[in-house]
Motif scaffolding. Structure first.
Motif, PDB file in Angstrom:
ATOM      1  N   GLU A  37      65.483   1.682  70.565  1.00 58.68           N
ATOM      2  CA  GLU A  37      66.495   0.961  70.051  1.00 58.68           C
ATOM      3  C   GLU A  37      67.440   1.768  68.968  1.00 58.68           C
ATOM      4  O   GLU A  37      67.062   2.588  68.352  1.00 58.68           O
ATOM      5  N   GLU A  38      68.526   1.239  68.714  1.00 62.77           N
ATOM      6  CA  GLU A  38      69.560   1.834  67.996  1.00 62.77           C
ATOM      7  C   GLU A  38      70.489   0.771  67.303  1.00 62.77           C
ATOM      8  O   GLU A  38      71.098   0.157  67.949  1.00 62.77           O
ATOM      9  N   TYR A  39      70.779   1.039  66.035  1.00 63.87           N
ATOM     10  CA  TYR A  39      71.513   0.124  65.221  1.00 63.87           C
ATOM     11  C   TYR A  39      72.612   0.749  64.382  1.00 63.87           C
ATOM     12  O   TYR A  39      72.211   2.000  63.798  1.00 63.87           O
ATOM     13  N   ILE A  40      73.551   0.014  64.032  1.00 66.27           N
ATOM     14  CA  ILE A  40      74.489   0.520  62.898  1.00 66.27           C
ATOM     15  C   ILE A  40      74.362  -0.295  61.726  1.00 66.27           C
ATOM     16  O   ILE A  40      74.148  -1.447  61.648  1.00 66.27           O
ATOM     17  N   LEU A  41      74.286   0.384  60.679  1.00 65.82           N
ATOM     18  CA  LEU A  41      73.825  -0.359  59.179  1.00 65.82           C
ATOM     19  C   LEU A  41      75.203  -0.546  58.498  1.00 65.82           C
ATOM     20  O   LEU A  41      75.909   0.409  58.182  1.00 65.82           O
ATOM     21  N   TYR A  42      75.328  -1.662  58.102  1.00 67.36           N
ATOM     22  CA  TYR A  42      76.607  -1.919  57.192  1.00 67.36           C
ATOM     23  C   TYR A  42      76.169  -2.719  55.998  1.00 67.36           C
ATOM     24  O   TYR A  42      75.064  -3.763  55.882  1.00 67.36           O
ATOM     25  N   PRO A  43      76.472  -2.248  54.621  1.00 66.85           N
ATOM     26  CA  PRO A  43      75.970  -2.954  53.457  1.00 66.85           C
ATOM     27  C   PRO A  43      76.585  -4.435  53.328  1.00 66.85           C
ATOM     28  O   PRO A  43      77.425  -4.823  53.786  1.00 66.85           O
ATOM     29  N   ASP A  44      75.483  -5.149  52.874  1.00 68.51           N
ATOM     30  CA  ASP A  44      75.759  -6.465  52.787  1.00 68.51           C
ATOM     31  C   ASP A  44      75.944  -7.010  51.319  1.00 68.51           C
ATOM     32  O   ASP A  44      76.054  -8.421  51.105  1.00 68.51           O
ATOM     33  N   GLY A  45      75.998  -6.177  50.355  1.00 70.34           N
ATOM     34  CA  GLY A  45      76.455  -6.461  49.106  1.00 70.34           C
ATOM     35  C   GLY A  45      75.653  -6.417  48.006  1.00 70.34           C
ATOM     36  O   GLY A  45      75.963  -6.473  46.711  1.00 70.34           O
ATOM     37  N   GLU A  46      74.165  -6.525  48.408  1.00 72.49           N
ATOM     38  CA  GLU A  46      73.075  -6.265  47.514  1.00 72.49           C
ATOM     39  C   GLU A  46      72.400  -4.796  47.612  1.00 72.49           C
ATOM     40  O   GLU A  46      73.019  -4.065  48.423  1.00 72.49           O
ATOM     41  N   ALA A  47      71.838  -4.672  46.308  1.00 69.33           N
ATOM     42  CA  ALA A  47      71.769  -3.035  46.367  1.00 69.33           C
ATOM     43  C   ALA A  47      70.825  -2.592  47.424  1.00 69.33           C
ATOM     44  O   ALA A  47      69.853  -3.037  47.779  1.00 69.33           O
ATOM     45  N   HIS A  48      71.209  -1.501  47.875  1.00 68.67           N
ATOM     46  CA  HIS A  48      70.345  -0.680  48.906  1.00 68.67           C
ATOM     47  C   HIS A  48      70.210  -1.548  50.337  1.00 68.67           C
ATOM     48  O   HIS A  48      69.097  -1.333  50.769  1.00 68.67           O
TER      49      HIS A  48
END
Length: 271
Positions: free
Chosen positions: A203-214
């Motif tokens: 599996e491979e994913y792209i990570l996007y910040p959601d506004g919460e810390a880390h």
């Protein structure tokens, strides 16, 4: 459905028939390999069916059909999951098409079960000895070792994700390898875009910040069963010699930074 199968089977076999609805040449584009996939490879290692690897393979994806072979003939397949489950298989050389729909089991178990039934029926129609008994298909349970299934499918972007937010820390601080037992997760920076990428098995994913810390929301780059939804990096180790996060949680399941684990093991070895 029988007429629909005949509609496709004539074009797939390229038998020269004219199709009054869709040009057969256009249909044939659907059956041509478009990209390689490793879909359903777990089914090739089923206990007691050691020879299955030599008789059933799904290795390509066309324009809406999985492409593979069974025994000496090519086949194309596709199905659907929902309140009921369906599968259509076209055997080119044998001039056979089979369709089934069932209300259980679900998901990949349904595909495996119906594939076995399709192969059993095709063998009987061809006068071959079936590789396995039909009872096995009817009682089939998907082995737990199958886990997720993945393939380099083209997928549409998830437009529900806000991709404009910035990460709490520089993205370099998140990279590393995280482990939980025999499971391993790699966090790296994409070679083309300035995004974090998470690799977990196939599996491979792209990570996007959601506004919460880390904290990040994830977008899969391919189809998978039980795709991850969110990642949170937590904790900084007490040792000042280590830079980075001590762990990450994928949908609440915690993975420990490999560097910390390795450091702890080295200290134990010295003692």
């Amino acid at each position: 459905m029988a007429e629909y199968m005949k509609f496709h089977l004539g074009a797939y076999r390229n038998d020269g028939s004219n199709n009054p609805v869709v040009d057969a040449e256009i249909l044939r584009e659907m059956y041509k390999p478009n990209q390689a996939i490793n879909l359903f490879t777990a089914f090739l290692e089923i206990d007691g069916l050691d020879d299955l690897q030599e008789t059933w393979r799904i290795y390509d994806y066309g324009m809406g059909f999985w492409i593979g072979n069974y025994r000496e003939t090519d086949l194309v397949q596709h199905g659907g999951y929902g309140p009921h489950n369906t599968l259509l298989t076209l055997f080119e050389y044998w001039n056979i098409s089979i369709y089934t729909t069932i209300n259980g089991p679900l998901d990949l178990e349904s595909h495996a079960t119906m594939s076995f039934i399709h192969f059993y029926i095709a063998d009987i129609l061809r006068g071959n000895s079936p590789i396995f008994g039909i009872g096995y298909a009817c009682e089939y349970n998907l082995p737990s070792k199958a886990g997720s299934f993945c393939g380099p499918f083209n997928v549409y972007p998830d437009y529900s994700i806000d991709k404009t937010k910035n990460s709490t820390s520089p993205i370099e601080t998140y990279i590393g390898t995280y482990i939980k037992g025999d499971d391993e997760v790699e966090i790296k920076i994409d070679a083309v875009t300035p995004n974090l990428v998470m690799v977990k098995g196939c599996e491979e994913y792209i990570l996007y910040p959601d506004g919460e810390a880390h904290s990040f929301v994830v977008e899969s780059t391919g189809e998978c069963l039980g795709c991850a939804k969110g990642v949170v990096f937590t904790g900084l180790p007490e040792s000042a010699s280590f830079e980075g996060f001590s762990s990450l949680s994928i949908d609440g399941v915690r993975f420990r930074n490999l560097k910390i684990s390795s450091a702890s093991e080295s200290e134990c070895d010295q003692l």
